[in-house]
Design a protein around this motif. Structure first.
Motif, PDB file in Angstrom:
ATOM      1  N   GLN A 349       0.844  -1.194   0.000  1.00  0.00           N
ATOM      2  CA  GLN A 349       0.000   0.000   0.000  1.00  0.00           C
ATOM      3  C   GLN A 349       0.880   1.244   0.000  1.00  0.00           C
ATOM      4  N   PHE A 350       0.452   2.269  -0.738  1.00  0.00           N
ATOM      5  CA  PHE A 350       1.161   3.544  -0.719  1.00  0.00           C
ATOM      6  C   PHE A 350       0.868   4.289   0.582  1.00  0.00           C
ATOM      7  N   VAL A 351       1.924   4.707   1.281  1.00  0.00           N
ATOM      8  CA  VAL A 351       1.760   5.707   2.333  1.00  0.00           C
ATOM      9  C   VAL A 351       1.551   7.058   1.666  1.00  0.00           C
ATOM     10  N   ASP A 352       2.379   7.331   0.657  1.00  0.00           N
ATOM     11  CA  ASP A 352       2.227   8.549  -0.137  1.00  0.00           C
ATOM     12  C   ASP A 352       3.193   8.471  -1.308  1.00  0.00           C
ATOM     13  N   VAL A 353       2.996   9.346  -2.286  1.00  0.00           N
ATOM     14  CA  VAL A 353       3.949   9.528  -3.375  1.00  0.00           C
ATOM     15  C   VAL A 353       4.237  11.017  -3.485  1.00  0.00           C
ATOM     16  N   ARG A 354       5.437  11.339  -3.912  1.00  0.00           N
ATOM     17  CA  ARG A 354       5.839  12.743  -4.049  1.00  0.00           C
ATOM     18  C   ARG A 354       6.400  12.961  -5.450  1.00  0.00           C
ATOM     19  N   ARG A 355       5.958  14.051  -6.077  1.00  0.00           N
ATOM     20  CA  ARG A 355       6.466  14.455  -7.386  1.00  0.00           C
ATOM     21  C   ARG A 355       6.923  15.897  -7.244  1.00  0.00           C
ATOM     22  N   ASN A 356       8.196  16.130  -7.454  1.00  0.00           N
ATOM     23  CA  ASN A 356       8.704  17.477  -7.210  1.00  0.00           C
ATOM     24  C   ASN A 356       9.980  17.693  -8.004  1.00  0.00           C
ATOM     25  N   LYS A 357      10.651  18.812  -7.725  1.00  0.00           N
ATOM     26  CA  LYS A 357      11.918  19.138  -8.371  1.00  0.00           C
ATOM     27  C   LYS A 357      13.047  19.092  -7.341  1.00  0.00           C
ATOM     28  N   TYR A 358      14.198  18.630  -7.781  1.00  0.00           N
ATOM     29  CA  TYR A 358      15.390  18.739  -6.949  1.00  0.00           C
ATOM     30  C   TYR A 358      15.710  20.222  -6.717  1.00  0.00           C
ATOM     31  N   THR A 359      16.420  20.503  -5.638  1.00  0.00           N
ATOM     32  CA  THR A 359      16.930  21.859  -5.404  1.00  0.00           C
ATOM     33  C   THR A 359      18.452  21.818  -5.392  1.00  0.00           C
ATOM     34  N   ARG A 360      19.054  22.909  -5.826  1.00  0.00           N
ATOM     35  CA  ARG A 360      20.508  22.972  -5.914  1.00  0.00           C
ATOM     36  C   ARG A 360      21.127  23.035  -4.524  1.00  0.00           C
ATOM     37  N   ASP A 361      22.148  22.195  -4.291  1.00  0.00           N
ATOM     38  CA  ASP A 361      22.897  22.204  -3.034  1.00  0.00           C
ATOM     39  C   ASP A 361      24.376  22.109  -3.389  1.00  0.00           C
ATOM     40  N   GLY A 362      24.987  23.262  -3.611  1.00  0.00           N
ATOM     41  CA  GLY A 362      26.382  23.278  -4.041  1.00  0.00           C
ATOM     42  C   GLY A 362      26.509  22.746  -5.453  1.00  0.00           C
ATOM     43  N   TYR A 363      27.290  21.667  -5.600  1.00  0.00           N
ATOM     44  CA  TYR A 363      27.519  21.095  -6.921  1.00  0.00           C
ATOM     45  C   TYR A 363      26.570  19.939  -7.241  1.00  0.00           C
ATOM     46  N   VAL A 364      25.639  19.661  -6.347  1.00  0.00           N
ATOM     47  CA  VAL A 364      24.704  18.561  -6.578  1.00  0.00           C
ATOM     48  C   VAL A 364      23.271  19.063  -6.409  1.00  0.00           C
ATOM     49  N   TRP A 365      22.337  18.202  -6.815  1.00  0.00           N
ATOM     50  CA  TRP A 365      20.915  18.463  -6.620  1.00  0.00           C
ATOM     51  C   TRP A 365      20.413  17.546  -5.507  1.00  0.00           C
ATOM     52  N   LYS A 366      19.521  18.059  -4.639  1.00  0.00           N
ATOM     53  CA  LYS A 366      19.043  17.256  -3.514  1.00  0.00           C
ATOM     54  C   LYS A 366      17.547  17.438  -3.294  1.00  0.00           C
ATOM     55  N   PHE A 367      16.966  16.492  -2.535  1.00  0.00           N
ATOM     56  CA  PHE A 367      15.604  16.643  -2.031  1.00  0.00           C
ATOM     57  C   PHE A 367      15.522  15.980  -0.663  1.00  0.00           C
ATOM     58  N   ASP A 392      21.747   9.363  -9.679  1.00  0.00           N
ATOM     59  CA  ASP A 392      20.869   9.689  -8.566  1.00  0.00           C
ATOM     60  C   ASP A 392      20.862   8.547  -7.563  1.00  0.00           C
ATOM     61  N   GLY A 393      20.372   8.817  -6.372  1.00  0.00           N
ATOM     62  CA  GLY A 393      20.311   7.785  -5.349  1.00  0.00           C
ATOM     63  C   GLY A 393      19.846   8.349  -4.023  1.00  0.00           C
ATOM     64  N   PHE A 416      15.625   3.673 -12.555  1.00  0.00           N
ATOM     65  CA  PHE A 416      14.962   3.696 -11.250  1.00  0.00           C
ATOM     66  C   PHE A 416      15.857   3.086 -10.179  1.00  0.00           C
ATOM     67  N   ARG A 417      15.554   3.423  -8.932  1.00  0.00           N
ATOM     68  CA  ARG A 417      16.257   2.889  -7.769  1.00  0.00           C
ATOM     69  C   ARG A 417      15.213   2.410  -6.767  1.00  0.00           C
ATOM     70  N   THR A 418      15.516   1.325  -6.055  1.00  0.00           N
ATOM     71  CA  THR A 418      14.623   0.867  -4.989  1.00  0.00           C
ATOM     72  C   THR A 418      15.428   0.582  -3.729  1.00  0.00           C
ATOM     73  N   LEU A 419      14.782   0.803  -2.580  1.00  0.00           N
ATOM     74  CA  LEU A 419      15.326   0.429  -1.282  1.00  0.00           C
ATOM     75  C   LEU A 419      14.262  -0.377  -0.553  1.00  0.00           C
ATOM     76  N   VAL A 420      14.676  -1.467   0.071  1.00  0.00           N
ATOM     77  CA  VAL A 420      13.746  -2.327   0.796  1.00  0.00           C
ATOM     78  C   VAL A 420      14.280  -2.548   2.203  1.00  0.00           C
ATOM     79  N   GLY A 444      24.046  13.766  -8.745  1.00  0.00           N
ATOM     80  CA  GLY A 444      25.315  14.459  -8.900  1.00  0.00           C
ATOM     81  C   GLY A 444      25.806  14.577 -10.318  1.00  0.00           C
ATOM     82  N   GLY A 445      25.277  13.769 -11.243  1.00  0.00           N
ATOM     83  CA  GLY A 445      25.821  13.756 -12.595  1.00  0.00           C
ATOM     84  C   GLY A 445      25.009  14.507 -13.612  1.00  0.00           C
ATOM     85  N   TYR A 446      23.989  15.230 -13.162  1.00  0.00           N
ATOM     86  CA  TYR A 446      23.111  15.929 -14.102  1.00  0.00           C
ATOM     87  C   TYR A 446      23.744  17.240 -14.535  1.00  0.00           C
TER      88      TYR A 446
END
Length: 757
Positions: A349-367, A392-393, A416-420, A444-446
C-alpha cells in the motif's frame, strides 16, 4: 441456631465449589506465537502458498503454564472465502505436543482459535488466521508500436529521457522488481510484444510462463534490447497472452495490458458488449482472466476501451493524461501503482507519493521528503525515479533519528532505484517501523547545459518521483469511483473503506481531489482548426493525440486546457462502513483523475497515512444524428460509405480519436476501414450493403439501433419523399400508416398537377 449453622455451611460449600470451578476453568497463561506468524490485531496470521504440501506448525504454551500432560484443541470460527473457496481447517496431528498440520491443496482463508489444557488449567485461547494464497500467473501485453517512439506528451521528435519507450522500459523494470518483493515462490510471469503482429521476447521468455522470482530482474534488460516498430495490433497481443494463461485453470490468471494509442491492425478488441472479444473470440473462453490496463491520452476512445477491458473497476486501470510535463515519471508511477493492485492480497500500500523538483545544493541536486508510518509494518519499499536520471540515489534514510540505510537492500534498474527494509531487522530488533521516515536523495551527474535544460541562463532542476510503499496486513484501504462507464451529465460518487484487522476505522479524514479537464477536450479538438505534422512513423496513432501535442506548443492554449482542481471531504456512513461523497455533475468529456488522501489516528497502530489514485474517462452520453452531418452513399465498388461527425444532444462534438471504437453490427456488413479526419469527422467504409436491423455504436453509445433505413433519414443525400417518411416515423406513426400517408400525398399532388394542366 441450627438453621443458622446449616445456612453458614451451605454458603461455605458454595464458595468452595465456586473456587474449585474457577480453578478448573482458569486461563492464566497464553499460547506462544509460532515462527512464521505475523500479528494482525487480535489474530496471529500465517501466509502460505497453495500446493506447497502439508505445513507442520509447532504451538507451545506460554509463560506461566504449569507442567504436565498437554491437550491441544481447535475451535473453528469462520471461512471468509466460502463458498467460492471452502476451507480445510487444520488439525492437531499430535494434540499432546501441539503439532498442527495445515493443508495447502486449495486456496482459502480460515479463522479459528487454538487452546490447550494442562491438568486443571487452560490457556487463554489464541485467535489464528490461515491464508493459503493461490498461485498467480501474470501475462504482460506490451505496446511496441511506432508511436512509442514519441514523447510522453505525444509530441515529436523524440527527446532523450522523455520517450514513451524509455518510460515503458523503466516502468516494466520497476513493476518486475516490485512484483519480486511481493510474490510467492510459485508465481509465474511471461510477456508478449505487439506492433503489426505479435512478437516473442528473447530467451528465457520466448516460451511460456517462467518463474517470477527467478526471472523478474532479467525482464527489463530484455525489454531494453528492443525498439518501437510499426502499427498497433492490440487484439493480437491480448489473444497471445490469453493463450499463455490457457492451461492454468487452478491458478489466478492476470493479464496486464499497456498501450499508448488506437488499435489499427490485426483482430480488433471489442469492448461494446459485456464480454471483451478479440475478433469473435471471448478472451475468457479458456477460464477467468482478470485484466489490468494502463493507457496514455486525454479524450481518445481507446482509453474508454481500456477502461472497459478492466470492467470499469477503479483499481484495475489507469489512463494517464499527456497534457503537462514531458517526463516519464507519470508512466512509471502507473506501473508502480499497478503492483499494489495486482498483489492486493499481499497488502502493498502507498503511504504517499511525491512528485517534485530537486533543489541545488552546491555542486549537486538534492531533495528531502518525510513519511509517517504506522505500527505493524513488515516491509518498506521505496522507489526513486529521476527525470533526467544521472547518478541519482538515496544518501540518507532515517526513522526519527535512527539511521536505517545500512539495513536496506538496494537495487538499481534502468532509470529507477529501490530500497527495501524488512522488519524485524535481524541486526537491530530494537528498531521498529513506526515513526517519521526521512528520505534524502541527491543527483550528482546531471549537467543542465548538455541536456537542454538552460532557461535564460538558469539551470532547470531535474524532476523526481518518490513513492513509499508498506507491506501492511493489518490496515487495508479499499476505494472506488463506481463500476460503470461515465458520461457527461453523470454524478461520480467516490467511496473509501479503511479497516484495521477487519474493523472499520471511523475517525479518518478522507479527502478526494479531482483533476478535471479544463475544457471539453473532444469538442475543443474538433473545432480548434489548425494543422498538425504527421510523425515519421508507420504507426501515426490518433490524430487526436498528434493535434493536441501540436496545439499545446501555444502556451495560451496549454493554460486553457490545464486541469480544474476540486476537493471534497468524504463522510463516514455507518450503514455501509465507507466514507462517501460526490463531485458536481460532469460537464465535459475527457480524462479525469482522482487522488485519495487518508489520515487516521488509531489506538492500536498509531497514525495511519495512505494515498491512492484513480481515473475515469468521460464520453458524451448520446449522438444526435440530426446535428452530425450524416452522409450515406454507395461507391463504385459497391461498398457503403458513411460519413459522420458525431455530435451530442448538448451540441458538443465527440471529437477525433474514436476511429477504433466505432463498430457496425448488421447482417452481412463488415467494416473495411474507418478514417479519422482529425476534426471529429469519420469516414466508415463497409463491405456490402447496410440493410436489415442492427446497431452502429461509438464506444458504448448507440449511434443507431434498429433498421438501417433509419440512417437515410439524416443523410445529406436523402430525397424529399424519404425525408417526409422519416419525419412521420419520428412522430411515432407506424410504418404502414406512413406509406398510406405518402401514397395519399402522391395522389393528391398528382391530382393537383393534373388539374393545373
Amino acid at each position: 441456631m441450627k438453621k443458622t449453622i446449616h445456612l453458614f455451611r451451605c454458603m461455605m460449600a458454595s464458595i468452595v465449589w465456586l473456587l474449585l470451578l474457577s480453578t478448573t476453568a482458569r486461563a492464566d497463561f497464553p499460547v506462544n506465537k509460532p515462527d512464521g506468524f505475523v500479528t494482525e490485531g487480535e489474530y496471529i496470521t500465517l501466509y502460505l502458498v497453495k500446493g506447497q504440501g502439508d505445513k507442520i506448525v509447532d504451538f507451545d504454551p506460554g509463560a506461566g503454564a504449569p507442567a504436565g500432560a498437554q491437550s491441544w484443541y481447535i475451535t473453528a470460527k469462520g471461512c471468509p472465502t466460502a463458498p467460492a473457496r471452502p476451507c480445510t481447517f487444520p488439525v492437531f496431528t499430535d494434540d499432546t505436543q501441539g503439532l498442527m498440520t495445515i493443508n495447502t491443496n486449495t486456496a482459502y482463508t480460515a479463522t479459528f482459535s487454538v487452546g490447550v489444557t494442562i491438568g486443571a488449567e487452560s490457556a487463554i485461547e489464541q485467535k489464528v488466521k490461515i491464508v493459503v494464497r493461490n498461485t498467480i500467473d501474470i501475462a504482460l501485453v506490451l505496446d511496441r508500436s511506432g508511436s512509442m517512439s514519441g514523447n510522453v506528451n505525444g509530441s515529436w521528435p523524440s527527446v532523450v529521457d522523455s520517450s514513451r519507450w524509455k518510460g515503458l522500459i523503466t516502468g516494466v523494470g520497476l513493476l518486475a522488481a516490485k512484483l519480486k518483493e511481493f510474490c510467492t515462490d510459485k508465481d509465474s510471469i511471461g510477456y508478449r510484444y505487439f506492433e503489426n503482429t505479435v512478437f516473442k521476447p528473447n530467451a528465457p521468455f520466448n516460451g511460456g510462463l517462467v518463474s517470477l522470482p527467478v526471472n523478474a530482474l532479467a525482464i527489463q534488460t530484455e525489454v531494453a534490447s528492443h525498439n518501437p516498430g510499426s502499427s498497433t495490433a492490440l487484439g493480437d497481443g491480448m489473444a497471445a497472452a490469453a493463450e499463455m494463461l490457457k492451461n492454468k485453470d487452478d491458478h489466478s490468471k492476470i493479464m496486464f495490458v499497456f498501450s499508448d494509442g488506437e488499435q489499427n491492425d490485426g483482430d480488433l478488441v471489442r469492448s461494446d458488449s459485456p464480454q471483451v472479444t478479440v475478433g469473435k473470440k471471448n478472451l475468457n473462453d479458456s477460464g477467468r482472466i482478470t485484466t489490468y490496463t494502463i493507457g496514455l491520452g486525454n479524450a481518445e476512445g481507446y482509453l474508454n476501451m481500456l477502461e472497459a477491458i478492466a470492467e470499469h473497476q477503479t483499481d484495475r486501470f489507469l489512463t494517464l493524461k499527456t497534457i503537462g510535463a514531458n517526463d516519464i515519471t507519470k508512466m512509471v508511477e502507473a506501473f508502480d501503482a499497478m503492483v499494489n493492485r495486482i498483489k492486493k492480497e499481499s497488502s502493498p500500500q502507498f503511504v504517499d507519493v511525491r512528485r517534485n523538483k530537486y533543489t541545488r545544493d552546491g555542486y549537486v541536486w538534492k531533495f528531502k521528503e518525510k513519511f509517517t508510518v504506522n505500527k505493524g509494518i513488515s516491509k518498506v519499499f521505496i522507489t526513486l525515479v529521476s527525470s533526467p536520471s544521472y547518478e541519482d540515489g538515496i544518501e540518507s534514510l532515517k526513522i526519527d533519528s535512527l539511521d536505517v540505510l545500512p539495513y536496506a537492500r538496494q537495487f538499481s534498474g534502468i532509470g529507477f532505484r529501490t530500497l527495501v527494509v524488512d522488519f524485524p531487522i535481524s541486526e537491530r530488533a530494537d528498531i521498529k517501523p513506526e515513526g517519521v521516515w526521512t528520505v534524502v536523495g541527491q543527483q550528482g551527474g546531471y549537467n543542465s547545459a548538455t541536456h537542454s535544460s538552460f532557461d535564460g541562463g538558469t539551470a532547470k532542476a531535474p524532476a523526481y518521483y518518490l513513492s513509499f510503499t508498506v507491506d501492511d496486513h493489518l490496515v487495508h484501504l479499499d476505494y472506488s469511483l463506481g463500476d460503470k462507464a461515465k458520461h457527461v451529465g453523470d454524478v461520480v460518487r467516490p467511496s473509501v473503506r479503511l479497516t484495521r484487522a477487519g474493523v472499520d476505522v471511523k475517525n479518518a479524514v478522507v479527502k478526494a481531489v479531482q483533476l478535471a479537464p479544463g475544457v471539453d477536450i473532444g469538442n475543443f479538438l474538433a473545432t480548434a482548426g489548425g494543422e498538425y505534422n504527421n510523425p515519421d512513423t508507420t504507426d501515426p496513432g490518433s490524430p487526436s493525440a498528434q493535434k493536441l501535442a501540436e496545439l499545446l506548443r501555444d502556451t495560451a492554449i496549454a493554460a486553457k486546457l490545464a486541469d480544474k482542481v476540486s476537493e471534497i471531504t468524504l463522510t463516514y456512513d455507518g450503514t455501509s462502513g465507507t466514507y462517501t461523497g460526490s463531485f458536481p455533475k460532469l460537464q465535459v468529456s475527457g480524462n479525469y483523475q482522482v487522488l485519495f488522501y487518508v489520515q487516521a489516528d488509531d489506538s492500536i497502530v498509531s497514525k495511519i497515512m495512505r494515498y491512492e489514485s484513480g481515473n475515469y474517462n468521460v464520453a458524451q452520453k448520446d449522438v444526435d444524428l440530426s446535428q452530425s452531418g450524416v452522409s450515406v452513399v454507395v461507391n463504385g465498388a459497391g461498398q457503403t460509405v458513411i460519413t459522420i461527425r458525431p455530435r451530442a444532444g448538448n451540441g458538443l462534438y465527440w471529437g477525433p480519436g474514436w476511429a477504433g471504437s466505432i463498430h457496425v453490427n448488421f447482417p452481412g456488413a463488415k467494416v473495411n476501414n474507418v478514417v479519422d479526419k482529425g476534426d471529429g469527422t469519420y469516414v466508415i467504409t463497409i463491405d456490402g450493403k447496410l440493410e436489415g436491423k442492427g446497431t452502429i455504436s461509438i464506444g458504448d453509445v448507440k449511434i443507431l439501433d434498429g433498421d438501417a433505413s433509419q440512417l437515410n433519414c439524416y443523410s445529406n443525400h436523402t430525397n424529399f419523399w424519404e425525408k417526409i417518411k422519416c419525419w412521420l416515423i419520428a412522430h411515432g406513426l407506424p410504418v404502414w400508416l406512413v406509406w398510406v400517408i405518402i401514397a395519399a400525398l402522391i395522389i393528391l399532388l398528382w391530382l393537383i398537377f393534373k388539374k393545373k394542366k
